[in-house]
Design a protein around this motif. Structure first.
Motif, PDB file in Angstrom:
ATOM      1  N   MET A 187     -19.099  33.586  19.182  1.00 51.87           N
ATOM      2  CA  MET A 187     -18.317  33.610  17.937  1.00 51.87           C
ATOM      3  C   MET A 187     -16.928  34.188  18.236  1.00 51.87           C
ATOM      4  N   ASN A 188     -15.906  33.384  17.988  1.00 51.38           N
ATOM      5  CA  ASN A 188     -14.530  33.843  18.186  1.00 51.38           C
ATOM      6  C   ASN A 188     -14.072  34.644  16.971  1.00 51.38           C
ATOM      7  N   HIS A 189     -13.376  35.742  17.232  1.00 56.74           N
ATOM      8  CA  HIS A 189     -12.858  36.581  16.146  1.00 56.74           C
ATOM      9  C   HIS A 189     -11.389  36.902  16.439  1.00 56.74           C
ATOM     10  N   TYR A 190     -10.503  36.479  15.535  1.00 57.41           N
ATOM     11  CA  TYR A 190      -9.069  36.734  15.686  1.00 57.41           C
ATOM     12  C   TYR A 190      -8.557  37.445  14.440  1.00 57.41           C
ATOM     13  N   THR A 191      -7.646  38.386  14.635  1.00 56.93           N
ATOM     14  CA  THR A 191      -7.076  39.125  13.509  1.00 56.93           C
ATOM     15  C   THR A 191      -5.562  39.180  13.626  1.00 56.93           C
ATOM     16  N   TRP A 192      -4.915  39.243  12.466  1.00 53.09           N
ATOM     17  CA  TRP A 192      -3.467  39.423  12.372  1.00 53.09           C
ATOM     18  C   TRP A 192      -3.196  40.433  11.255  1.00 53.09           C
ATOM     19  N   VAL A 193      -1.972  40.890  11.182  1.00 52.43           N
ATOM     20  CA  VAL A 193      -1.577  41.821  10.118  1.00 52.43           C
ATOM     21  C   VAL A 193      -0.376  41.237   9.389  1.00 52.43           C
TER      22      VAL A 193
ATOM     23  N   LEU B 292     -10.251  35.689  11.154  1.00 55.07           N
ATOM     24  CA  LEU B 292     -11.196  34.573  11.059  1.00 55.07           C
ATOM     25  C   LEU B 292     -12.319  34.767  12.068  1.00 55.07           C
ATOM     26  N   TYR B 293     -13.441  34.201  11.720  1.00 55.76           N
ATOM     27  CA  TYR B 293     -14.573  34.069  12.632  1.00 55.76           C
ATOM     28  C   TYR B 293     -14.817  32.577  12.808  1.00 55.76           C
ATOM     29  N   HIS B 294     -15.029  32.166  14.042  1.00 54.24           N
ATOM     30  CA  HIS B 294     -15.224  30.739  14.285  1.00 54.24           C
ATOM     31  C   HIS B 294     -16.223  30.550  15.420  1.00 54.24           C
ATOM     32  N   SER B 295     -17.238  29.772  15.141  1.00 56.31           N
ATOM     33  CA  SER B 295     -18.232  29.448  16.160  1.00 56.31           C
ATOM     34  C   SER B 295     -17.760  28.225  16.936  1.00 56.31           C
ATOM     35  N   SER B 296     -17.523  28.412  18.215  1.00 52.54           N
ATOM     36  CA  SER B 296     -17.022  27.303  19.023  1.00 52.54           C
ATOM     37  C   SER B 296     -18.092  26.238  19.256  1.00 52.54           C
ATOM     38  N   LYS B 297     -19.362  26.586  19.065  1.00 50.36           N
ATOM     39  CA  LYS B 297     -20.438  25.613  19.285  1.00 50.36           C
ATOM     40  C   LYS B 297     -20.776  24.833  18.021  1.00 50.36           C
ATOM     41  N   LYS B 298     -21.013  25.534  16.913  1.00 48.41           N
ATOM     42  CA  LYS B 298     -21.411  24.869  15.676  1.00 48.41           C
ATOM     43  C   LYS B 298     -20.232  24.583  14.745  1.00 48.41           C
ATOM     44  N   GLY B 299     -19.106  25.270  14.965  1.00 52.25           N
ATOM     45  CA  GLY B 299     -17.923  25.012  14.150  1.00 52.25           C
ATOM     46  C   GLY B 299     -17.890  25.757  12.842  1.00 52.25           C
ATOM     47  N   HIS B 300     -18.814  26.699  12.618  1.00 49.80           N
ATOM     48  CA  HIS B 300     -18.782  27.470  11.378  1.00 49.80           C
ATOM     49  C   HIS B 300     -17.519  28.342  11.361  1.00 49.80           C
ATOM     50  N   LEU B 301     -16.851  28.390  10.207  1.00 56.13           N
ATOM     51  CA  LEU B 301     -15.568  29.094  10.102  1.00 56.13           C
ATOM     52  C   LEU B 301     -15.543  29.969   8.860  1.00 56.13           C
ATOM     53  N   LEU B 302     -14.998  31.174   9.013  1.00 55.57           N
ATOM     54  CA  LEU B 302     -14.805  32.078   7.882  1.00 55.57           C
ATOM     55  C   LEU B 302     -13.437  32.731   8.028  1.00 55.57           C
TER      56      LEU B 302
ATOM     57  N   ILE C 192      -0.802  35.062   0.061  1.00 57.18           N
ATOM     58  CA  ILE C 192      -0.907  36.522   0.041  1.00 57.18           C
ATOM     59  C   ILE C 192       0.238  36.993  -0.846  1.00 57.18           C
ATOM     60  N   ASP C 193      -0.100  37.574  -1.984  1.00 58.39           N
ATOM     61  CA  ASP C 193       0.889  37.820  -3.031  1.00 58.39           C
ATOM     62  C   ASP C 193       1.522  36.466  -3.374  1.00 58.39           C
ATOM     63  N   ASN C 194       2.838  36.312  -3.200  1.00 62.97           N
ATOM     64  CA  ASN C 194       3.486  35.026  -3.490  1.00 62.97           C
ATOM     65  C   ASN C 194       3.868  34.267  -2.223  1.00 62.97           C
ATOM     66  N   GLU C 195       3.426  34.771  -1.076  1.00 61.90           N
ATOM     67  CA  GLU C 195       3.804  34.167   0.199  1.00 61.90           C
ATOM     68  C   GLU C 195       2.749  33.163   0.638  1.00 61.90           C
ATOM     69  N   LEU C 196       3.208  31.926   0.907  1.00 57.59           N
ATOM     70  CA  LEU C 196       2.303  30.889   1.386  1.00 57.59           C
ATOM     71  C   LEU C 196       2.071  31.088   2.880  1.00 57.59           C
ATOM     72  N   CYS C 197       0.808  31.243   3.252  1.00 53.78           N
ATOM     73  CA  CYS C 197       0.452  31.484   4.651  1.00 53.78           C
ATOM     74  C   CYS C 197      -0.425  30.346   5.162  1.00 53.78           C
ATOM     75  N   ARG C 198      -0.482  30.244   6.476  1.00 55.88           N
ATOM     76  CA  ARG C 198      -1.237  29.151   7.081  1.00 55.88           C
ATOM     77  C   ARG C 198      -1.924  29.652   8.348  1.00 55.88           C
ATOM     78  N   ILE C 199      -3.185  29.291   8.501  1.00 58.52           N
ATOM     79  CA  ILE C 199      -3.909  29.502   9.758  1.00 58.52           C
ATOM     80  C   ILE C 199      -4.180  28.130  10.360  1.00 58.52           C
TER      81      ILE C 199
END
Length: 221
Positions: free
Chosen positions: A1-7, A20-30, A54-61
């Motif tokens: 399970m891949n786990h990446y964080t930003w601030v 985010l959490y992402h399973s590289s095998k099954k593709g489950h994403l949170l 986030i507030d009024n800022e459009l963000c993208r992952i």
């Protein structure tokens, strides 16, 4: 399970964790923002992107598949038409206008100063010539030449009432180091100098009028 964080730094310097959490095998994403889950997805095995506010800022992952590896990016979207981006572009246009106005004012001030100084210098030179023509007294002065590369610094010395005066240096290219109808200038060459008696520092040298001694030296060169 891949786990990446930003601030994400929100208003008032508030730090908002994004991850985010992402399973590289099954593709489950949170995907979560702060303590809130914003996105749940399944079978994400290829490139894909998710947007959220986030507030009024459009963000993208963004998830980007490159061969066997998946890369993850967090971005702030400043191009899509949102109320905050419209306000941001309006502020940028206002800043650019103010900057251009400031530059124009600066150029006008500098140009005016340069014109003023040129006119002042021209006026002073004309006034000096008039004073020397009306009230000037002639004496003899000796040239001082200091060679520096392709140019030479030329000045001259003269004596008035047992006091020596030296003119300011003038940088001249080699092509101008030969007075009209004369020989190349050398240190010690003697020419007529006209000075203004109330202020002997006001003077000019006439390189077309060598002294009798200088004429004799020319004949010997």
């Amino acid at each position: 399970m891949n786990h990446y964080t930003w601030v994400y730094v929100a208003g008032g310097g508030r730090n908002v964790p994004v991850g985010l959490y992402h399973s590289s095998k099954k593709g489950h994403l949170l995907i979560y923002v702060g303590k809130k889950i914003t996105t749940i997805d399944f079978n994400v095995l290829d490139s894909k992107e998710y947007t959220f506010f986030i507030d009024n800022e459009l963000c993208r992952i963004k998830l980007e598949r490159r061969g066997d590896k998946m890369f993850y990016f967090f971005e702030i979207d400043k191009t899509t038409d949102t109320p905050l981006n419209r306000a941001r572009r309006a502020m940028e246009r206002k800043f650019v206008r103010q900057l251009l106005i400031g530059l124009v004012v600066f150029v006008l001030v500098v140009s005016g100063f340069v014109i003023y100084m040129n006119n002042r210098h021209t006026g002073n030179a004309e006034q000096m010539e008039k004073m020397l023509a009306r009230h000037g007294v002639e004496t003899l002065g000796r040239v001082l030449v200091e060679k520096e590369g392709p140019h030479s610094a030329v000045s001259y010395q003269y004596i008035v009432h047992n006091q020596s005066y030296t003119s300011r240096h003038i940088a001249l290219p080699s092509s101008l180091m030969v007075p009209r109808g004369g020989m190349p200038l050398e240190t010690g060459d003697e020419f007529v100098v006209t000075y203004f008696p109330p202020d002997p520092e006001v003077s000019r040298i006439d390189l077309a009028r060598p002294s009798q001694r200088q004429i004799q030296l020319y004949r010997q060169r």
